[in-house]
Design a protein around this motif. Sequence first.
Motif, PDB file in Angstrom:
ATOM      1  N   THR A   2      -1.137  16.102  18.615  1.00  0.00           N
ATOM      2  CA  THR A   2      -2.562  16.286  18.834  1.00  0.00           C
ATOM      3  C   THR A   2      -3.313  15.069  18.278  1.00  0.00           C
ATOM      4  O   THR A   2      -2.713  14.168  17.693  1.00  0.00           O
ATOM      5  N   ARG A   3      -4.616  15.069  18.446  1.00  0.00           N
ATOM      6  CA  ARG A   3      -5.403  13.966  17.877  1.00  0.00           C
ATOM      7  C   ARG A   3      -5.225  13.916  16.367  1.00  0.00           C
ATOM      8  O   ARG A   3      -5.033  12.853  15.783  1.00  0.00           O
ATOM      9  N   GLN A   4      -5.285  15.092  15.723  1.00  0.00           N
ATOM     10  CA  GLN A   4      -5.096  15.121  14.274  1.00  0.00           C
ATOM     11  C   GLN A   4      -3.665  14.730  13.895  1.00  0.00           C
ATOM     12  O   GLN A   4      -3.442  14.073  12.881  1.00  0.00           O
ATOM     13  N   GLY A   5      -2.710  15.142  14.731  1.00  0.00           N
ATOM     14  CA  GLY A   5      -1.323  14.779  14.474  1.00  0.00           C
ATOM     15  C   GLY A   5      -1.099  13.288  14.564  1.00  0.00           C
ATOM     16  O   GLY A   5      -0.371  12.693  13.752  1.00  0.00           O
ATOM     17  N   THR A   6      -1.728  12.651  15.549  1.00  0.00           N
ATOM     18  CA  THR A   6      -1.612  11.198  15.680  1.00  0.00           C
ATOM     19  C   THR A   6      -2.231  10.495  14.480  1.00  0.00           C
ATOM     20  O   THR A   6      -1.668   9.531  13.945  1.00  0.00           O
ATOM     21  N   GLU A   7      -3.379  10.982  14.034  1.00  0.00           N
ATOM     22  CA  GLU A   7      -4.032  10.404  12.850  1.00  0.00           C
ATOM     23  C   GLU A   7      -3.126  10.529  11.624  1.00  0.00           C
ATOM     24  O   GLU A   7      -2.981   9.595  10.831  1.00  0.00           O
ATOM     25  N   PHE A   8      -2.498  11.700  11.479  1.00  0.00           N
ATOM     26  CA  PHE A   8      -1.610  11.951  10.352  1.00  0.00           C
ATOM     27  C   PHE A   8      -0.407  11.005  10.395  1.00  0.00           C
ATOM     28  O   PHE A   8      -0.041  10.387   9.381  1.00  0.00           O
ATOM     29  N   VAL A   9       0.221  10.864  11.564  1.00  0.00           N
ATOM     30  CA  VAL A   9       1.405  10.004  11.695  1.00  0.00           C
ATOM     31  C   VAL A   9       1.026   8.540  11.519  1.00  0.00           C
ATOM     32  O   VAL A   9       1.804   7.747  10.988  1.00  0.00           O
ATOM     33  N   GLU A  10      -0.173   8.151  11.946  1.00  0.00           N
ATOM     34  CA  GLU A  10      -0.614   6.772  11.716  1.00  0.00           C
ATOM     35  C   GLU A  10      -0.719   6.490  10.217  1.00  0.00           C
ATOM     36  O   GLU A  10      -0.444   5.372   9.765  1.00  0.00           O
ATOM     37  N   GLY A  11      -1.118   7.498   9.434  1.00  0.00           N
ATOM     38  CA  GLY A  11      -1.115   7.327   7.984  1.00  0.00           C
ATOM     39  C   GLY A  11       0.285   7.074   7.461  1.00  0.00           C
ATOM     40  O   GLY A  11       0.494   6.220   6.585  1.00  0.00           O
ATOM     41  N   MET A  12       1.262   7.796   7.987  1.00  0.00           N
ATOM     42  CA  MET A  12       2.650   7.546   7.594  1.00  0.00           C
ATOM     43  C   MET A  12       3.087   6.133   7.987  1.00  0.00           C
ATOM     44  O   MET A  12       3.779   5.454   7.226  1.00  0.00           O
ATOM     45  N   ARG A  13       2.690   5.718   9.185  1.00  0.00           N
ATOM     46  CA  ARG A  13       3.083   4.382   9.647  1.00  0.00           C
ATOM     47  C   ARG A  13       2.519   3.296   8.728  1.00  0.00           C
ATOM     48  O   ARG A  13       3.203   2.323   8.412  1.00  0.00           O
ATOM     49  N   ARG A  14       1.292   3.469   8.271  1.00  0.00           N
ATOM     50  CA  ARG A  14       0.692   2.472   7.379  1.00  0.00           C
ATOM     51  C   ARG A  14       1.447   2.396   6.049  1.00  0.00           C
ATOM     52  O   ARG A  14       1.708   1.314   5.535  1.00  0.00           O
ATOM     53  N   ARG A  15       1.783   3.559   5.484  1.00  0.00           N
ATOM     54  CA  ARG A  15       2.525   3.558   4.221  1.00  0.00           C
ATOM     55  C   ARG A  15       3.901   2.939   4.414  1.00  0.00           C
ATOM     56  O   ARG A  15       4.372   2.163   3.592  1.00  0.00           O
ATOM     57  N   ASN A  16       4.548   3.260   5.519  1.00  0.00           N
ATOM     58  CA  ASN A  16       5.870   2.698   5.817  1.00  0.00           C
ATOM     59  C   ASN A  16       5.803   1.179   5.918  1.00  0.00           C
ATOM     60  O   ASN A  16       6.668   0.467   5.386  1.00  0.00           O
ATOM     61  N   ALA A  17       4.752   0.670   6.567  1.00  0.00           N
ATOM     62  CA  ALA A  17       4.604  -0.775   6.719  1.00  0.00           C
ATOM     63  C   ALA A  17       4.394  -1.456   5.376  1.00  0.00           C
ATOM     64  O   ALA A  17       4.949  -2.529   5.107  1.00  0.00           O
ATOM     65  N   ARG A  18       3.599  -0.850   4.496  1.00  0.00           N
ATOM     66  CA  ARG A  18       3.352  -1.447   3.185  1.00  0.00           C
ATOM     67  C   ARG A  18       4.622  -1.450   2.330  1.00  0.00           C
ATOM     68  O   ARG A  18       4.897  -2.422   1.620  1.00  0.00           O
ATOM     69  N   LEU A  19       5.377  -0.368   2.393  1.00  0.00           N
ATOM     70  CA  LEU A  19       6.623  -0.317   1.623  1.00  0.00           C
ATOM     71  C   LEU A  19       7.625  -1.339   2.134  1.00  0.00           C
ATOM     72  O   LEU A  19       8.331  -1.982   1.357  1.00  0.00           O
ATOM     73  N   THR A  20       7.668  -1.504   3.438  1.00  0.00           N
ATOM     74  CA  THR A  20       8.581  -2.488   4.026  1.00  0.00           C
ATOM     75  C   THR A  20       8.188  -3.897   3.600  1.00  0.00           C
ATOM     76  O   THR A  20       9.034  -4.708   3.209  1.00  0.00           O
ATOM     77  N   ALA A  21       6.890  -4.171   3.636  1.00  0.00           N
ATOM     78  CA  ALA A  21       6.422  -5.511   3.257  1.00  0.00           C
ATOM     79  C   ALA A  21       6.630  -5.785   1.779  1.00  0.00           C
ATOM     80  O   ALA A  21       6.892  -6.919   1.370  1.00  0.00           O
ATOM     81  N   SER A  22       6.557  -4.736   0.946  1.00  0.00           N
ATOM     82  CA  SER A  22       6.646  -4.941  -0.498  1.00  0.00           C
ATOM     83  C   SER A  22       8.059  -5.199  -0.974  1.00  0.00           C
ATOM     84  O   SER A  22       8.270  -5.802  -2.017  1.00  0.00           O
ATOM     85  N   GLY A  23       9.066  -4.736  -0.182  1.00  0.00           N
ATOM     86  CA  GLY A  23      10.426  -4.856  -0.695  1.00  0.00           C
ATOM     87  C   GLY A  23      11.438  -5.410   0.255  1.00  0.00           C
ATOM     88  O   GLY A  23      12.618  -5.489  -0.082  1.00  0.00           O
ATOM     89  N   GLY A  24      11.011  -5.762   1.449  1.00  0.00           N
ATOM     90  CA  GLY A  24      11.998  -6.237   2.396  1.00  0.00           C
ATOM     91  C   GLY A  24      12.831  -5.081   2.914  1.00  0.00           C
ATOM     92  O   GLY A  24      12.624  -3.931   2.594  1.00  0.00           O
ATOM     93  N   ARG A  25      13.811  -5.388   3.708  1.00  0.00           N
ATOM     94  CA  ARG A  25      14.642  -4.354   4.290  1.00  0.00           C
ATOM     95  C   ARG A  25      16.077  -4.822   4.336  1.00  0.00           C
ATOM     96  O   ARG A  25      16.646  -5.092   5.389  1.00  0.00           O
ATOM     97  N   ASP A  26      16.697  -4.949   3.172  1.00  0.00           N
ATOM     98  CA  ASP A  26      18.107  -5.302   3.161  1.00  0.00           C
ATOM     99  C   ASP A  26      18.907  -4.110   3.648  1.00  0.00           C
ATOM    100  O   ASP A  26      18.588  -2.972   3.392  1.00  0.00           O
ATOM    101  N   ALA A  27      19.975  -4.374   4.382  1.00  0.00           N
ATOM    102  CA  ALA A  27      20.732  -3.317   5.033  1.00  0.00           C
ATOM    103  C   ALA A  27      21.905  -2.840   4.205  1.00  0.00           C
ATOM    104  O   ALA A  27      22.735  -2.080   4.673  1.00  0.00           O
ATOM    105  N   HIS A  28      21.991  -3.269   2.956  1.00  0.00           N
ATOM    106  CA  HIS A  28      23.138  -2.927   2.114  1.00  0.00           C
ATOM    107  C   HIS A  28      23.285  -1.426   1.961  1.00  0.00           C
ATOM    108  O   HIS A  28      22.382  -0.736   1.512  1.00  0.00           O
ATOM    109  N   GLY A  29      24.436  -0.907   2.363  1.00  0.00           N
ATOM    110  CA  GLY A  29      24.743   0.498   2.120  1.00  0.00           C
ATOM    111  C   GLY A  29      24.025   1.479   3.023  1.00  0.00           C
ATOM    112  O   GLY A  29      24.080   2.672   2.768  1.00  0.00           O
ATOM    113  N   VAL A  30      23.377   1.032   4.122  1.00  0.00           N
ATOM    114  CA  VAL A  30      22.597   1.950   4.945  1.00  0.00           C
ATOM    115  C   VAL A  30      23.483   3.022   5.552  1.00  0.00           C
ATOM    116  O   VAL A  30      23.189   4.206   5.491  1.00  0.00           O
ATOM    117  N   ALA A  31      24.612   2.632   6.146  1.00  0.00           N
ATOM    118  CA  ALA A  31      25.467   3.599   6.828  1.00  0.00           C
ATOM    119  C   ALA A  31      26.027   4.623   5.845  1.00  0.00           C
ATOM    120  O   ALA A  31      26.062   5.823   6.116  1.00  0.00           O
TER     121      ALA A  31
END
Length: 424
Positions: A383-412
């Motif tokens: 829904t519109r509210q659902g999209t707004e909510f998920v966009e908030g998650m996307r912003r936090r995800n982007a900031r965390l990614t930028a703050s620490g990089g994304r090394d793939a060690h041990g992902v699997a």
Amino acid sequence: MGETRPLPGEAAALGAWLHSRRLVLLKALLTRVERARTPERTARVLDAHWALLEQAESHDPAAARSALGYPAVGNWLARTLEAGPEGLPAALAGSGPLAAAVAATAGTAFGLDLPAPGGRLTLPGLGTYLTDAPCVRLEAAGDGVSFTPRGGRTVRLPRAAVLGHGYDAEQAPWRPLRGLEGGFAVLDDRDPHLGDGTRHAGLGGLRPVTLGVPGEADAWHRMWKRALRLLREADRERAAEVTGLVRSLVPVLWKPQGRASATRMAAPWAVLATRPHTPEELAEVLVHEVQHSKLAVLEGVVRLSRPGTEAVFQVGWRSDPRPLDAVLQGTYAHLALADLWDRLARRAAATPAERAAARGRRADYLTQVDHALFLLLGSGQLTRQGTEFVEGMRRRNARLTASGGRDAHGVAVAADKLTNGHFG
């Protein structure tokens, strides 16, 4: 709320929303009983319990609301509303212990005759009275509470001891729930309605247990304190959120040697968990399940996705395809875990090895969340509210990614360990 971080005023809003939801469900139950051909005696007893709930709320609204918000109340409501016509009268028997718990908490004077099935009278959020009698007279007046089993001796306790989980007399018939240090939570292994009547349906294969081995409750309490200490070192706001929102820690069993946790959507603020081996594990469980509870309460007042779709999606933390609502729940919880491990990596007391491991966990979760966000935003089901909510998650995800990089060690390896370990 989409960014998962604790917000000013958020806990109060969540509490108000949950209380509103509880009142709606209680009213729905009362309406069902009025419309059904419920035995006259059952309806009369329910009316008396309802009147006591009203009296308690009038006497001390805040205390009554707190007692109504206890997770076990949600389990009883779910079970009773789902009961068929034949099972409804038996399920309604839980209204008495609920009314007594709320009235005792609010300081109201009352007297009730309550059944003790299996020799147990359990007051949700408070404890259990053990007896050989089929029913118990429970009375409260002033600063005291008394239990009188039919044909037995009266046991009188200070009301503060019953409410404060502090009565520990050897072999006493009243067995309080054990309070957990630093917040409002109790260690609750007594909920008679958790999975009751449904062969634990909705618990993801988890089985409620009663702690019977000497020292088990102490071990849970020690691990709780260690997990809180770790959370406070890494993220004081998150630690405050956990202690402010979690009401019960519920021990469960899973498959042999398996570790898992869960939240029942009908009972927010209860963390169901197998006993963790480390404080890091319990800290992760607490943060994870609090997010599930927050989202369960939010979805009671805001529709985030459109109903009626049967589409399912494959996510990194489960081996089985998940419906959109489950993807949303899992993404929200795992984003909070990425944030948690980011802060654990920055903890002043962390060793180099601990920092490296925490960065690896953060990267694992960010990879899983990134893929899930792509699925959510591309689903066309928000829904519109659902999209707004998920966009908030996307912003936090982007900031965390930028703050620490994304090394793939041990992902699997880490993803495999996490698969199927949490149940909503």
